[in-house]
Motif scaffolding. Structure first.
Motif, PDB file in Angstrom:
ATOM      1  N   MET A   1       0.768  -1.157  -0.106  1.00  0.00           N
ATOM      2  CA  MET A   1       0.166  -0.015  -0.002  1.00  0.00           C
ATOM      3  C   MET A   1       0.730   1.487   0.063  1.00  0.00           C
ATOM      4  N   ALA A   2       0.801   2.106  -0.901  1.00  0.00           N
ATOM      5  CA  ALA A   2       1.567   3.286  -1.175  1.00  0.00           C
ATOM      6  C   ALA A   2       1.128   4.423  -0.276  1.00  0.00           C
ATOM      7  N   THR A   3       2.062   4.842   0.681  1.00  0.00           N
ATOM      8  CA  THR A   3       1.902   5.933   1.793  1.00  0.00           C
ATOM      9  C   THR A   3       2.630   7.016   1.187  1.00  0.00           C
ATOM     10  N   GLN A   4       1.671   8.244   1.435  1.00  0.00           N
ATOM     11  CA  GLN A   4       2.412   9.648   0.824  1.00  0.00           C
ATOM     12  C   GLN A   4       2.382  10.540   2.198  1.00  0.00           C
ATOM     13  N   LEU A   5       3.195  11.559   2.300  1.00  0.00           N
ATOM     14  CA  LEU A   5       3.100  12.540   3.118  1.00  0.00           C
ATOM     15  C   LEU A   5       2.741  13.993   2.119  1.00  0.00           C
ATOM     16  N   PHE A   6       1.610  14.617   2.946  1.00  0.00           N
ATOM     17  CA  PHE A   6       1.237  15.807   2.239  1.00  0.00           C
ATOM     18  C   PHE A   6       1.437  16.984   3.305  1.00  0.00           C
ATOM     19  N   VAL A   7       2.665  17.816   2.714  1.00  0.00           N
ATOM     20  CA  VAL A   7       3.121  18.765   3.690  1.00  0.00           C
ATOM     21  C   VAL A   7       2.643  20.157   2.938  1.00  0.00           C
ATOM     22  N   TYR A   8       1.632  20.957   3.740  1.00  0.00           N
ATOM     23  CA  TYR A   8       1.488  22.309   3.064  1.00  0.00           C
ATOM     24  C   TYR A   8       1.817  23.558   4.157  1.00  0.00           C
ATOM     25  N   TYR A   9       1.983  24.621   3.380  1.00  0.00           N
ATOM     26  CA  TYR A   9       2.368  25.820   4.311  1.00  0.00           C
ATOM     27  C   TYR A   9       2.308  26.929   3.360  1.00  0.00           C
ATOM     28  N   ARG A  10       2.363  28.202   3.825  1.00  0.00           N
ATOM     29  CA  ARG A  10       2.074  29.400   3.328  1.00  0.00           C
ATOM     30  C   ARG A  10       3.362  30.268   3.194  1.00  0.00           C
ATOM     31  N   ILE A  11       3.708  30.742   1.974  1.00  0.00           N
ATOM     32  CA  ILE A  11       4.531  31.773   1.819  1.00  0.00           C
ATOM     33  C   ILE A  11       4.258  32.966   1.280  1.00  0.00           C
ATOM     34  N   PRO A  12       4.555  34.107   1.955  1.00  0.00           N
ATOM     35  CA  PRO A  12       3.991  35.501   1.795  1.00  0.00           C
ATOM     36  C   PRO A  12       4.580  35.565   0.138  1.00  0.00           C
ATOM     37  N   HIS A  92       2.705  22.112   7.956  1.00  0.00           N
ATOM     38  CA  HIS A  92       1.365  21.053   8.488  1.00  0.00           C
ATOM     39  C   HIS A  92       1.647  19.865   7.643  1.00  0.00           C
ATOM     40  N   THR A  93       2.199  18.612   8.238  1.00  0.00           N
ATOM     41  CA  THR A  93       1.963  17.408   7.682  1.00  0.00           C
ATOM     42  C   THR A  93       0.791  16.402   7.852  1.00  0.00           C
ATOM     43  N   GLU A  94       0.457  15.718   6.684  1.00  0.00           N
ATOM     44  CA  GLU A  94      -0.596  14.710   6.741  1.00  0.00           C
ATOM     45  C   GLU A  94      -0.097  13.540   6.281  1.00  0.00           C
ATOM     46  N   VAL A  95      -0.319  12.183   6.733  1.00  0.00           N
ATOM     47  CA  VAL A  95       0.021  11.119   6.273  1.00  0.00           C
ATOM     48  C   VAL A  95      -1.083  10.384   5.707  1.00  0.00           C
ATOM     49  N   PHE A  96      -1.241  10.045   4.394  1.00  0.00           N
ATOM     50  CA  PHE A  96      -2.368   9.122   3.773  1.00  0.00           C
ATOM     51  C   PHE A  96      -1.920   7.826   3.194  1.00  0.00           C
ATOM     52  N   ALA A  97      -2.446   6.829   3.476  1.00  0.00           N
ATOM     53  CA  ALA A  97      -2.344   5.594   2.623  1.00  0.00           C
ATOM     54  C   ALA A  97      -3.327   5.284   1.638  1.00  0.00           C
ATOM     55  N   GLU A  98      -2.717   4.882   0.343  1.00  0.00           N
ATOM     56  CA  GLU A  98      -3.644   4.530  -0.907  1.00  0.00           C
ATOM     57  C   GLU A  98      -4.774   3.300  -0.357  1.00  0.00           C
ATOM     58  N   VAL A  99      -5.609   3.620  -0.881  1.00  0.00           N
ATOM     59  CA  VAL A  99      -6.734   2.558  -0.470  1.00  0.00           C
ATOM     60  C   VAL A  99      -6.648   1.405  -1.774  1.00  0.00           C
ATOM     61  N   PRO A 100      -6.503   0.448  -1.960  1.00  0.00           N
ATOM     62  CA  PRO A 100      -6.450  -0.628  -2.814  1.00  0.00           C
ATOM     63  C   PRO A 100      -7.823  -0.850  -3.383  1.00  0.00           C
ATOM     64  N   THR A 101      -7.771  -0.964  -4.747  1.00  0.00           N
ATOM     65  CA  THR A 101      -9.032  -0.971  -5.609  1.00  0.00           C
ATOM     66  C   THR A 101      -9.840  -2.225  -5.075  1.00  0.00           C
ATOM     67  N   SER A 102      -9.297  -3.398  -4.491  1.00  0.00           N
ATOM     68  CA  SER A 102      -9.981  -4.382  -3.838  1.00  0.00           C
ATOM     69  C   SER A 102     -10.884  -3.803  -2.814  1.00  0.00           C
ATOM     70  N   ALA A 103     -10.715  -2.769  -2.133  1.00  0.00           N
ATOM     71  CA  ALA A 103     -11.613  -2.472  -1.151  1.00  0.00           C
ATOM     72  C   ALA A 103     -12.720  -1.597  -1.691  1.00  0.00           C
ATOM     73  N   PHE A 104     -12.744  -1.526  -2.853  1.00  0.00           N
ATOM     74  CA  PHE A 104     -14.318  -0.700  -3.495  1.00  0.00           C
ATOM     75  C   PHE A 104     -15.418  -1.959  -3.738  1.00  0.00           C
ATOM     76  N   LYS A 105     -16.221  -1.593  -3.061  1.00  0.00           N
ATOM     77  CA  LYS A 105     -17.519  -2.608  -3.094  1.00  0.00           C
ATOM     78  C   LYS A 105     -18.555  -1.605  -3.924  1.00  0.00           C
ATOM     79  N   PRO A 106     -19.474  -2.417  -4.773  1.00  0.00           N
ATOM     80  CA  PRO A 106     -20.481  -1.911  -5.348  1.00  0.00           C
ATOM     81  C   PRO A 106     -21.269  -1.272  -4.450  1.00  0.00           C
ATOM     82  N   CYS A 107     -22.046   0.005  -4.647  1.00  0.00           N
ATOM     83  CA  CYS A 107     -23.014   0.708  -3.941  1.00  0.00           C
ATOM     84  C   CYS A 107     -24.355  -0.336  -3.884  1.00  0.00           C
ATOM     85  N   ALA A 108     -25.208  -0.067  -2.895  1.00  0.00           N
ATOM     86  CA  ALA A 108     -26.355  -0.946  -2.868  1.00  0.00           C
ATOM     87  C   ALA A 108     -27.248  -0.441  -3.832  1.00  0.00           C
TER      88      ALA A 108
END
Length: 108
Positions: A1-12, A92-108
């Protein structure tokens, strides 16, 4: 499972050239230390006096087990790379892991 860091900040807006240079230095340092690869994104805030920058960092495989250690290493490198700023941007850092397509289930 791919994990990525998303780091954001402001620059004048007046400092965007310096901010982009510092961010580029950080990306080179990450890659040079084999911590991961990164891309930089920019969003202009039309009604604000700053740009928002976001680094999307994909850690090297060996870094995934100690993601908190990696976050600390990235912050340490950022402190060094952004030291040209009198007041370096708050990051500000946030860590996200990719959701594999095998986790996708049909909507009811």
């Amino acid at each position: 499972m791919a994990t990525q860091l998303f780091v954001y900040y402001r620059i004048p807006k007046a400092d965007i050239g310096l901010g982009l240079s510092c961010a580029g230095e950080l990306i080179k340092a990450l890659e040079g230390e084999n911590l991961g690869t990164a891309k930089l994104y920019q969003r202009e805030e039309a009604d604000k006096p700053y740009f928002t920058l976001m680094e999307v960092i994909e850690p090297e495989q060996g870094q995934l087990q100690q993601i908190q250690d990696l976050c600390e290493k990235v912050q340490e490198l950022a402190r060094h790379c952004f030291s040209a700023f009198e007041n370096p941007p708050a990051r500000h850092t946030e860590v996200f892991a990719e959701v594999p397509t095998s986790a996708f289930k049909p909507c009811a």
